[in-house]
Design a protein around this motif. Sequence first.
Motif, PDB file in Angstrom:
ATOM      1  N   MET A   1       0.841  -1.167   0.000  1.00 16.77           N
ATOM      2  CA  MET A   1       0.000   0.000   0.000  1.00 16.77           C
ATOM      3  C   MET A   1       0.884   1.227   0.000  1.00 16.77           C
ATOM      4  SD  MET A   1      -2.582   1.187   2.969  1.00 16.77           S
ATOM      5  CE  MET A   1      -1.315   1.768   4.055  1.00 16.77           C
ATOM      6  N   SER A   2       0.570   2.177  -0.800  1.00 17.08           N
ATOM      7  CA  SER A   2       1.369   3.394  -0.822  1.00 17.08           C
ATOM      8  C   SER A   2       0.843   4.397   0.190  1.00 17.08           C
ATOM      9  CB  SER A   2       1.336   4.017  -2.223  1.00 17.08           C
ATOM     10  OG  SER A   2       0.060   4.567  -2.466  1.00 17.08           O
ATOM     11  N   THR A   3       1.697   5.341   0.557  1.00 18.96           N
ATOM     12  CA  THR A   3       1.303   6.384   1.503  1.00 18.96           C
ATOM     13  C   THR A   3       0.081   7.132   1.001  1.00 18.96           C
ATOM     14  OG1 THR A   3       3.597   6.616   2.129  1.00 18.96           O
ATOM     15  CG2 THR A   3       2.124   8.390   2.761  1.00 18.96           C
ATOM     16  N   ALA A   4       0.077   7.448  -0.275  1.00 21.53           N
ATOM     17  CA  ALA A   4      -1.041   8.216  -0.832  1.00 21.53           C
ATOM     18  C   ALA A   4      -2.357   7.467  -0.679  1.00 21.53           C
ATOM     19  CB  ALA A   4      -0.773   8.529  -2.296  1.00 21.53           C
ATOM     20  N   ALA A   8      -4.803   9.738   1.429  1.00 23.51           N
ATOM     21  CA  ALA A   8      -5.443  10.671   0.500  1.00 23.51           C
ATOM     22  C   ALA A   8      -6.961  10.512   0.521  1.00 23.51           C
ATOM     23  CB  ALA A   8      -4.936  10.441  -0.918  1.00 23.51           C
ATOM     24  N   PRO A   9      -7.696  11.623   0.593  1.00 21.93           N
ATOM     25  CA  PRO A   9      -9.151  11.517   0.536  1.00 21.93           C
ATOM     26  C   PRO A   9      -9.582  11.016  -0.838  1.00 21.93           C
ATOM     27  CG  PRO A   9      -8.458  13.817   0.526  1.00 21.93           C
ATOM     28  CD  PRO A   9      -7.230  12.987   0.714  1.00 21.93           C
ATOM     29  N   ASN A  10     -10.613  10.202  -0.854  1.00 23.32           N
ATOM     30  CA  ASN A  10     -11.065   9.613  -2.103  1.00 23.32           C
ATOM     31  C   ASN A  10     -12.535   9.247  -1.932  1.00 23.32           C
ATOM     32  OD1 ASN A  10     -11.401   8.159  -4.462  1.00 23.32           O
ATOM     33  ND2 ASN A  10      -9.418   7.160  -4.298  1.00 23.32           N
ATOM     34  N   ASP A  11     -13.308   9.406  -2.991  1.00 24.68           N
ATOM     35  CA  ASP A  11     -14.729   9.090  -2.926  1.00 24.68           C
ATOM     36  C   ASP A  11     -14.995   7.589  -2.916  1.00 24.68           C
ATOM     37  OD1 ASP A  11     -15.423  11.751  -2.826  1.00 24.68           O
ATOM     38  OD2 ASP A  11     -15.661  11.911  -4.991  1.00 24.68           O
ATOM     39  N   SER A  12     -14.133   6.815  -3.558  1.00 21.74           N
ATOM     40  CA  SER A  12     -14.325   5.368  -3.557  1.00 21.74           C
ATOM     41  C   SER A  12     -13.270   4.729  -2.667  1.00 21.74           C
ATOM     42  CB  SER A  12     -14.237   4.816  -4.976  1.00 21.74           C
ATOM     43  OG  SER A  12     -12.967   5.070  -5.516  1.00 21.74           O
ATOM     44  N   PRO A  13     -13.665   3.729  -1.880  1.00 20.30           N
ATOM     45  CA  PRO A  13     -12.698   3.100  -0.966  1.00 20.30           C
ATOM     46  C   PRO A  13     -11.641   2.324  -1.747  1.00 20.30           C
ATOM     47  CG  PRO A  13     -14.767   1.920  -0.927  1.00 20.30           C
ATOM     48  CD  PRO A  13     -14.985   3.140  -1.763  1.00 20.30           C
ATOM     49  N   PRO A  14     -10.437   2.216  -1.184  1.00 18.01           N
ATOM     50  CA  PRO A  14      -9.391   1.417  -1.834  1.00 18.01           C
ATOM     51  C   PRO A  14      -9.825  -0.038  -1.947  1.00 18.01           C
ATOM     52  CG  PRO A  14      -8.516   2.704  -0.001  1.00 18.01           C
ATOM     53  CD  PRO A  14      -9.997   2.826   0.040  1.00 18.01           C
ATOM     54  N   PHE A  15      -9.267  -0.761  -2.909  1.00 21.51           N
ATOM     55  CA  PHE A  15      -9.673  -2.149  -3.150  1.00 21.51           C
ATOM     56  C   PHE A  15      -9.540  -3.026  -1.914  1.00 21.51           C
ATOM     57  CE2 PHE A  15      -5.144  -2.478  -3.753  1.00 21.51           C
ATOM     58  CZ  PHE A  15      -4.830  -3.736  -3.283  1.00 21.51           C
ATOM     59  N   GLN A  21     -13.635  -7.596   3.729  1.00 22.24           N
ATOM     60  CA  GLN A  21     -13.043  -8.689   4.473  1.00 22.24           C
ATOM     61  C   GLN A  21     -13.370  -8.563   5.954  1.00 22.24           C
ATOM     62  OE1 GLN A  21      -9.310  -7.806   1.937  1.00 22.24           O
ATOM     63  NE2 GLN A  21      -8.832  -9.508   3.220  1.00 22.24           N
ATOM     64  N   THR A  22     -13.341  -9.706   6.664  1.00 20.12           N
ATOM     65  CA  THR A  22     -13.576  -9.695   8.097  1.00 20.12           C
ATOM     66  C   THR A  22     -12.438  -9.016   8.827  1.00 20.12           C
ATOM     67  OG1 THR A  22     -14.839 -11.723   7.922  1.00 20.12           O
ATOM     68  CG2 THR A  22     -14.051 -11.137  10.094  1.00 20.12           C
ATOM     69  N   SER A  23     -11.200  -9.370   8.480  1.00 21.62           N
ATOM     70  CA  SER A  23     -10.010  -8.788   9.098  1.00 21.62           C
ATOM     71  C   SER A  23      -8.911  -8.696   8.059  1.00 21.62           C
ATOM     72  CB  SER A  23      -9.511  -9.661  10.257  1.00 21.62           C
ATOM     73  OG  SER A  23     -10.495  -9.793  11.240  1.00 21.62           O
ATOM     74  N   PHE A  24      -8.021  -7.729   8.236  1.00 20.83           N
ATOM     75  CA  PHE A  24      -6.868  -7.635   7.354  1.00 20.83           C
ATOM     76  C   PHE A  24      -5.770  -6.832   8.031  1.00 20.83           C
ATOM     77  CE2 PHE A  24      -9.659  -4.148   6.182  1.00 20.83           C
ATOM     78  CZ  PHE A  24      -8.813  -3.067   6.113  1.00 20.83           C
ATOM     79  N   CYS A  25      -4.578  -6.954   7.495  1.00 14.65           N
ATOM     80  CA  CYS A  25      -3.415  -6.254   8.014  1.00 14.65           C
ATOM     81  C   CYS A  25      -2.715  -5.556   6.855  1.00 14.65           C
ATOM     82  CB  CYS A  25      -2.470  -7.251   8.684  1.00 14.65           C
ATOM     83  SG  CYS A  25      -1.035  -6.469   9.445  1.00 14.65           S
ATOM     84  N   LEU A  26      -2.273  -4.351   7.082  1.00 17.74           N
ATOM     85  CA  LEU A  26      -1.507  -3.596   6.086  1.00 17.74           C
ATOM     86  C   LEU A  26      -0.117  -3.347   6.640  1.00 17.74           C
ATOM     87  CD1 LEU A  26      -4.176  -0.873   5.238  1.00 17.74           C
ATOM     88  CD2 LEU A  26      -3.705  -2.962   3.959  1.00 17.74           C
ATOM     89  N   GLN A  27       0.878  -3.456   5.806  1.00 21.79           N
ATOM     90  CA  GLN A  27       2.231  -3.133   6.249  1.00 21.79           C
ATOM     91  C   GLN A  27       2.796  -2.043   5.365  1.00 21.79           C
ATOM     92  OE1 GLN A  27       4.124  -6.953   5.938  1.00 21.79           O
ATOM     93  NE2 GLN A  27       5.062  -6.424   4.006  1.00 21.79           N
ATOM     94  N   GLU A  28       3.861  -1.410   5.848  1.00 23.67           N
ATOM     95  CA  GLU A  28       4.488  -0.280   5.156  1.00 23.67           C
ATOM     96  C   GLU A  28       3.480   0.833   4.891  1.00 23.67           C
ATOM     97  OE1 GLU A  28       7.691   0.026   4.851  1.00 23.67           O
ATOM     98  OE2 GLU A  28       8.067  -1.978   5.583  1.00 23.67           O
TER      99      GLU A  28
END
Length: 92
Positions: A1-4, A8-15, A21-28
């Motif tokens: 996932m990038s910082t942006a 960044a505000p966006n009208d549509s949620p990121p994929f 999903q029930t749960s997820f983890c993002l790194q970096e």
Amino acid sequence: MSTASARAPNDSPPFWIARRQTSFCLQETKCNPEQVPAELFTSRGYEWEAIGAGGRNGVLIASRIGLVAPTLGLPTAASGAVHAPQRETTQT
């Protein structure tokens, strides 16, 4: 996932959150916990916690089934204690 994509505000949620999903983890995440757009997660029913410092590294965990007393940081070799930056707010 990038910082942006994390901040960044966006009208549509990121994929990665639109998949419902029930749960997820993002790194970096490359942002401090205070820079995470909380509404992006809470408005979709996620509890979340994040740790990161000064635009470097960073991880975030989000769950719709709840987070019970998450431990942020890594244990130190000598004492087994957890080392993590301190912050006052916890999302519920």
